[in-house]
Design a protein around this motif. Structure first.
Motif, PDB file in Angstrom:
ATOM      1  N   ASN A 857       0.816  -1.229   0.000  1.00  0.00           N
ATOM      2  CA  ASN A 857       0.000   0.000   0.000  1.00  0.00           C
ATOM      3  C   ASN A 857       0.844   1.271   0.000  1.00  0.00           C
ATOM      4  O   ASN A 857       0.552   2.240   0.704  1.00  0.00           O
ATOM      5  CB  ASN A 857      -0.954   0.012   1.198  1.00  0.00           C
ATOM      6  N   GLY A 858       1.896   1.248  -0.821  1.00  0.00           N
ATOM      7  CA  GLY A 858       2.703   2.450  -1.009  1.00  0.00           C
ATOM      8  C   GLY A 858       3.808   2.637   0.006  1.00  0.00           C
ATOM      9  O   GLY A 858       4.520   3.651  -0.035  1.00  0.00           O
ATOM     10  N   ARG A 859       3.978   1.683   0.922  1.00  0.00           N
ATOM     11  CA  ARG A 859       4.980   1.821   1.978  1.00  0.00           C
ATOM     12  C   ARG A 859       6.147   0.869   1.735  1.00  0.00           C
ATOM     13  O   ARG A 859       5.954  -0.277   1.362  1.00  0.00           O
ATOM     14  CB  ARG A 859       4.347   1.534   3.339  1.00  0.00           C
ATOM     15  N   TYR A 860       7.365   1.356   1.967  1.00  0.00           N
ATOM     16  CA  TYR A 860       8.553   0.518   1.816  1.00  0.00           C
ATOM     17  C   TYR A 860       9.721   1.201   2.517  1.00  0.00           C
ATOM     18  O   TYR A 860       9.865   2.416   2.459  1.00  0.00           O
ATOM     19  CB  TYR A 860       8.899   0.310   0.331  1.00  0.00           C
ATOM     20  N   GLY A 861      10.527   0.404   3.189  1.00  0.00           N
ATOM     21  CA  GLY A 861      11.710   0.940   3.856  1.00  0.00           C
ATOM     22  C   GLY A 861      11.397   1.903   4.971  1.00  0.00           C
ATOM     23  O   GLY A 861      12.205   2.786   5.286  1.00  0.00           O
ATOM     24  N   GLY A 862      10.223   1.759   5.587  1.00  0.00           N
ATOM     25  CA  GLY A 862       9.841   2.660   6.665  1.00  0.00           C
ATOM     26  C   GLY A 862       9.282   3.983   6.197  1.00  0.00           C
ATOM     27  O   GLY A 862       8.982   4.858   7.009  1.00  0.00           O
ATOM     28  N   GLN A 863       9.118   4.158   4.873  1.00  0.00           N
ATOM     29  CA  GLN A 863       8.591   5.407   4.318  1.00  0.00           C
ATOM     30  C   GLN A 863       7.278   5.149   3.587  1.00  0.00           C
ATOM     31  O   GLN A 863       7.134   4.142   2.886  1.00  0.00           O
ATOM     32  CB  GLN A 863       9.583   6.022   3.324  1.00  0.00           C
ATOM     33  N   GLN A 864       6.339   6.063   3.717  1.00  0.00           N
ATOM     34  CA  GLN A 864       5.103   6.020   2.944  1.00  0.00           C
ATOM     35  C   GLN A 864       5.368   6.794   1.666  1.00  0.00           C
ATOM     36  O   GLN A 864       5.149   8.000   1.570  1.00  0.00           O
ATOM     37  CB  GLN A 864       3.942   6.619   3.731  1.00  0.00           C
ATOM     38  N   LEU A 865       5.830   6.093   0.638  1.00  0.00           N
ATOM     39  CA  LEU A 865       6.240   6.755  -0.591  1.00  0.00           C
ATOM     40  C   LEU A 865       5.043   7.202  -1.409  1.00  0.00           C
ATOM     41  O   LEU A 865       5.098   8.211  -2.122  1.00  0.00           O
ATOM     42  CB  LEU A 865       7.130   5.821  -1.411  1.00  0.00           C
ATOM     43  N   ILE A 866       3.981   6.443  -1.352  1.00  0.00           N
ATOM     44  CA  ILE A 866       2.722   6.819  -2.000  1.00  0.00           C
ATOM     45  C   ILE A 866       1.620   6.596  -0.976  1.00  0.00           C
ATOM     46  O   ILE A 866       1.606   5.579  -0.277  1.00  0.00           O
ATOM     47  CB  ILE A 866       2.468   5.959  -3.258  1.00  0.00           C
ATOM     48  N   LYS A 867       0.701   7.508  -0.871  1.00  0.00           N
ATOM     49  CA  LYS A 867      -0.355   7.385   0.129  1.00  0.00           C
ATOM     50  C   LYS A 867      -1.163   6.113  -0.095  1.00  0.00           C
ATOM     51  O   LYS A 867      -1.454   5.737  -1.243  1.00  0.00           O
ATOM     52  CB  LYS A 867      -1.270   8.601   0.086  1.00  0.00           C
ATOM     53  N   ALA A 868      -1.550   5.483   1.002  1.00  0.00           N
ATOM     54  CA  ALA A 868      -2.297   4.235   0.919  1.00  0.00           C
ATOM     55  C   ALA A 868      -3.612   4.420   0.176  1.00  0.00           C
ATOM     56  O   ALA A 868      -4.027   3.559  -0.614  1.00  0.00           O
ATOM     57  CB  ALA A 868      -2.549   3.677   2.323  1.00  0.00           C
ATOM     58  N   GLU A 869      -4.277   5.555   0.397  1.00  0.00           N
ATOM     59  CA  GLU A 869      -5.551   5.769  -0.273  1.00  0.00           C
ATOM     60  C   GLU A 869      -5.371   5.974  -1.779  1.00  0.00           C
ATOM     61  O   GLU A 869      -6.237   5.610  -2.588  1.00  0.00           O
ATOM     62  CB  GLU A 869      -6.294   6.967   0.332  1.00  0.00           C
ATOM     63  N   THR A 870      -4.230   6.541  -2.158  1.00  0.00           N
ATOM     64  CA  THR A 870      -3.937   6.689  -3.588  1.00  0.00           C
ATOM     65  C   THR A 870      -3.719   5.317  -4.216  1.00  0.00           C
ATOM     66  O   THR A 870      -4.246   5.018  -5.292  1.00  0.00           O
ATOM     67  CB  THR A 870      -2.699   7.578  -3.792  1.00  0.00           C
ATOM     68  N   MET A 871      -2.924   4.476  -3.543  1.00  0.00           N
ATOM     69  CA  MET A 871      -2.696   3.132  -4.043  1.00  0.00           C
ATOM     70  C   MET A 871      -4.013   2.392  -4.194  1.00  0.00           C
ATOM     71  O   MET A 871      -4.260   1.720  -5.201  1.00  0.00           O
ATOM     72  CB  MET A 871      -1.777   2.358  -3.101  1.00  0.00           C
TER      73      MET A 871
END
Length: 977
Positions: A857-871
């Motif tokens: 859901n857009g998260r990787y490496g401890g960062q929310q790179l893309i918002k979950a709602e966008t994904m």
């Protein structure tokens, strides 16, 4: 028993050494002992599994009574034989909490023993190692705590014996508190009987009560148990008085090797053997002189120092052990598939998992581990002790951009100074101390030079992470570790230990290991820090993720079928479940052997580090994440129109097309436009322009058109900066020309789904206008750098050697050359290789990071790179059931062989690429599947990858390998901190 003569009964009590890596003379000498003297057994040492099995079949065929076969295999067959599994050292596993895995290890080692015709393992080591200066036990012990040693020894013992292999606990009464190697001299144990009883003997007594089948007596001088100074192996008060009578042990009592100087330095061969039997031992291991020993034993019986009745009782015990081991139904070892049967996925899983649970973090200042924000880190790895790239360095490079350096453990002062200067530009140093020794006499391999360098590098502004790939006691010899920001103890230098260490540092897995011994006042028994894992991909085996362990074999079969059918020259497959890469494997070669471009040369085998042209996967690995990122920033949304994104489309038939329709390919856009055809001239012009054709153009192919000098040149310049192929450059106004032609193109007459490239060709212009960066830079900064996706990018020849890049088609229609390192798609080539619909290159590991980010859901490496709602918005089907597409992503088709699989869930999504590339995500099974190939090499007319449904069959195979039958699995999506 009744068929054996008295002398043959004596011979049954002797086991001699055998090797499968020595000369025929050595082999024949063992045959003589079997045939002439009727020895009872063998203990195998160095060699290989197939050679040993062939030799053992020979020996068994020569024996009147089947031979009892043993091995010192404390960490599995790999301790003695090449090409076999090496489990971690016992001390490596001393801090493992999951003792069930040790039982499983015992079962697996026993299975391998039986497969190679062996019956007795001289393991586990149950010595309590409470002396850091111990030169002979050390890393072979579970640790310094008697309960820990006992618990782990029991599971190992029980696992083996439940599977039909005798466990032999050693070295009674305890070799843990010695400072002398009994191979070289007789160690003196200076403790009283009470200490022995409560510490050293404790594990032995406990195991005896719980079904231990065998015990090995050590060569020790123990005044508290025998004041005569007699080695314990030859001591009747110890062997008979204590073990058999006082402790009531009725299993088989083995001597330690009778060739060790701890015994023969004072009692020569023959004499030592007689004394060992008088002491009460049942089986004598590694006797140096069998003819002499048997002769002297017979003389001792005649002198009534030994009784034939005692010999007979021990012989009967040995025969009973042989019967228990199945030798009353002896069958020769089957040599077919022996290597495969020993090196199974399950065996690999166990040894990797045990390493994973062992590695211990000793220091982690300010929670540095796991490393965060890879896009802010400049990482260097430094290996001290070797000049070769290590497994640790290779695994670190799988996670991030790293630069590797090496230094000798005895480097000169100038070399140390130069290295310190070399490392100054980096803000994060991963230092691995390798090639360490096992012995305290050598300071465990820690050199003064190593300590000097570490002192110089620690305590600065750089973050320093030190990994110790050696004995736990080596930690005490490394000064100034308290100045390091993080310290990881891997216990040994195996590939698994090095891989796991890198995975912990980068957060693929958690550190859970605990110290089994005290190494300093700070780092004591039981100490170990826990770190966070599961924030990035980790690497393991199908069983790690609840999948069938035979999964790899099924994928091998599928890919080998495809290769045999020439569906593609080569490929790479990566499958991950629950964030764990369970298969990462390459097949085939870069080109077919009979490919004209090979010119009779052998093609390069495909490697996991190789890079592929991703073709249309570019749309969802570069363009789509860029649009989603811009949506998170409020600069884009799918309900905008093309006229809002592209000013040049205002007033055209595309002005009011909604991006939601465009991204789902139902906006009536044409599928594609062959732009290149408008910029070519009739056959013959190419010769006049360049004087001669490129070498690759000698390949027979239809060549209907050639380049116009107005638009193409053989060299780059300010007017011709766009590389189309090797030695072919296009005019700089091509992007404007193509955009204009797209704007002027007609729409399809009928509404409905038509897959189109045209909008994706346009998106890079919007990304640049909205972000101020060209798409190649924007996606690097926003997505790839934080992911550590180091190979993902356009125009790979600018960054990587050509040898790492899989060649694609011989372009006989447009560029008249073998395409290698330049984009396959003609339209993308006219844009200099940078487009939104094609042009991206990368390897499977890095593409998997992008795909796993989607799965999480857009998260990787401890960062929310893309918002979950966008994904969530982009992954869902927009117009089902009329149109299966999500926003940019593909969804399962009515015919699953087109893109997914028959058992793929309705929630699954992914994309295919024209060159033979593919990824698919199935949230229901928590699966990520990536396949990269160059199926268009040498021609795009080869469509067997689709005819054979290779990609959808791969996905189906992965789904079928998932063991859980539940429709849903527990989510592994990383949560916000």
């Amino acid at each position: 028993m009744a068929t054996l003569t008295p002398d043959q009964r004596v011979a049954q009590l002797f086991m001699v050494a055998a090797y499968s890596n020595k000369t025929r003379i050595d082999e024949d000498s063992v045959s003589t002992l079997i045939q002439q003297y009727g020895i009872g057994g063998l203990i195998f040492f160095q060699g290989g599994p197939v050679r040993q099995s062939k030799l053992l079949n020979r020996y068994q065929s020569q024996a009147k009574v089947p031979l009892l076969v043993a091995m010192d295999a404390e960490w599995g067959l790999g301790m003695r034989l090449d090409s076999t599994t090496r489990f971690p050292y016992q001390m490596s596993m001393g801090g493992v909490r999951d003792t069930q895995l040790l039982y499983d290890m015992g079962q697996e080692i026993a299975r391998q023993f039986k497969r190679t015709g062996m019956h007795v393992n001289f393991a586990p080591v149950v010595d309590v190692n409470n002396n850091a200066a111990n030169p002979v036990i050390g890393y072979r012990s579970w640790g310094e705590n008697r309960e820990n040693v006992t618990a782990k020894s029991y599971q190992y013992m029980k696992g083996m014996q439940d599977a039909g292999v005798l466990a032999v606990a050693k070295h009674f009464p305890g070799h843990g508190d010695t400072d002398t190697d009994s191979h070289l001299a007789l160690p003196l144990i200076r403790v009283d009987q009470r200490r022995l009883d409560t510490l050293e003997i404790f594990p032995f007594r406990n195991l005896m009560r719980r079904g231990l089948g065998g015990i090995m007596i050590a060569h020790l001088n123990i005044p508290a148990l025998d004041s005569t100074g007699m080695p314990s192996t030859l001591s009747k008060p110890i062997v008979t008085g204590m073990v058999k009578q006082k402790m009531g042990f009725e299993g088989v009592v083995f001597t330690d090797a009778m060739n060790m100087k701890g015994v023969i330095s004072k009692y020569p061969p023959g004499d030592a053997d007689v004394r060992a039997l008088i002491a009460g031992n049942d089986v004598l291991e590694f006797s140096k002189n069998i003819p002499l020993a048997l002769k002297m034993v017979r003389e001792a019986i005649n002198r009534k120092e030994l009784s034939q009745a005692d010999i007979d009782a021990r012989c009967r015990k040995v025969l009973a052990l042989k019967q228990w081991a199945g030798l009353d139904h002896y069958k020769p070892i089957e040599l077919k598939n022996l290597y495969q049967d020993l090196n199974t996925s399950h065996a690999n899983y166990l040894t990797h998992k045990l390493s994973e649970l062992s590695v211990t973090v000793l220091r982690n200042q300010k929670d540095l581990l796991p490393l965060q924000r890879l896009d802010t880190l400049r990482i260097a790895t430094l290996t001290i002790g070797t000049r070769d790239t290590t497994d640790f360095q290779r695994m670190a490079a799988d996670y991030a951009t790293v630069h590797h350096y090496w230094l000798s453990a005895t480097a000169t002062l100038n070399e140390l100074t130069q290295m310190r200067e070399t490392l100054k530009p980096y803000n994060t140093l991963l230092i691995g101390i390798n090639n360490l020794g096992r012995l305290p006499a050598t300071n465990f391999g820690v050199t003064p030079e190593t300590n000097i360098l570490l002192r110089e590098l620690t305590g600065q502004k750089q973050k320093v992470i030190v990994s110790v790939f050696g004995n736990a006691y080596a930690v005490a010899k490394i000064r100034d570790l308290e100045r390091a920001d993080a310290v990881v103890l891997a216990y040994q230098e195996s590939k698994n230990a090095q891989d796991v260490t890198a995975e912990i540092i980068f957060g693929g897995i958690s550190a859970v290991g605990k110290l089994p011994v005290s190494v300093t006042d700070r780092y004591t028994n039981g100490y170990g820090l826990v770190t966070k894992g599961g924030i990035r991909l980790s690497y393991g085996y199908p069983e790690d993720a609840g999948m069938n362990p035979n999964f790899e074999l099924r994928v091998d079969s599928l890919m080998n079928q495809a290769l045999a059918a020439k569906a593609f020259p080569g490929c790479e497959v990566l499958v991950a479940r629950k964030g764990r890469v369970v298969l990462r494997k390459s097949y085939g070669t870069h080109s077919f052997a009979d490919s004209p471009s090979q010119a009779g040369k052998p093609s390069r085998p495909v490697l996991n580090t190789d890079i592929y042209d991703l073709a249309s996967v570019t749309k969802v690995s570069a363009t789509l994440p860029s649009l989603m990122k811009l949506q998170d920033e409020g600069k884009f949304n799918p309900d905008m129109t093309m006229g809002q994104l592209f000013p040049e489309f205002v007033g055209t038939n595309k002005q009011d097309l909604k991006l939601r329709d465009v991204l789902t390919h139902q906006a009536r856009l044409k599928a594609w436009i062959p732009f290149w055809q408008e910029y070519t001239r009739p056959k013959g012009f190419f010769n006049r322009l360049f004087g001669k054709r490129p070498a690759a153009a000698t390949v027979s192919a239809k060549q209907p058109s050639e380049m116009s000098r107005r638009f193409f040149r053989p060299d780059s310049s300010g007017r011709f900066p766009l590389q189309v192929a090797d030695d072919l450059w296009a005019r700089k106004d091509f992007p404007n020309r193509i955009h204009k032609e797209i704007g002027e193109s007609p729409l399809n007459e009928k509404p409905g789904y038509v897959y189109s490239d045209l909008s994706f060709i346009m998106y890079p212009a919007f990304v640049k206008a909205a972000s101020g960066k060209p798409i190649n830079q924007f996606v690097q900064d926003a997505i790839y750098k934080p992911l550590g996706a180091t190979t993902m990018g356009y125009n790979p020849t600018y960054r990587f050697p050509l040898a790492r890049i899989a060649p694609t088609e011989y372009d006989s229609l447009f560029r008249h050359t073998q395409l290698h390192g330049t984009v396959h798609d003609e339209g993308a080539s006219l844009l200099g290789g940078v487009s939104g619909h094609a042009g991206m290159f990368g390897n499977a590991n890095d593409l998997a990071k992008v795909v796993q980010m989607y799965a999480w859901n857009g998260r990787y490496g401890g960062q929310q790179l893309i918002k979950a709602e966008t994904m969530a918005e982009y992954e869902r089907c927009q117009f089902c059931p009329d149109n299966r597409r999500a926003l940019g992503f593909d969804r399962p088709a009515n015919n699953p062989s087109i893109n997914s699989a028959k058992d793929a869930s309705p929630r699954s999504f992914g994309h295919t690429g024209y060159t033979g590339t593919y990824f698919w995500v199935d949230p229901q099974y928590d699966l990520v599947v990536v396949m990269l190939s160059n199926r268009v090499n040498p021609t795009r007319r080869n469509n067997k990858i689709s005819d054979l449904s290779v990609r959808s069959r791969l996905l189906q195979t992965a789904i079928e390998a998932v063991k859980s039958e539940r429709p849903q699995v527990e989510s592994t999506v990383p949560k916000e901190e």
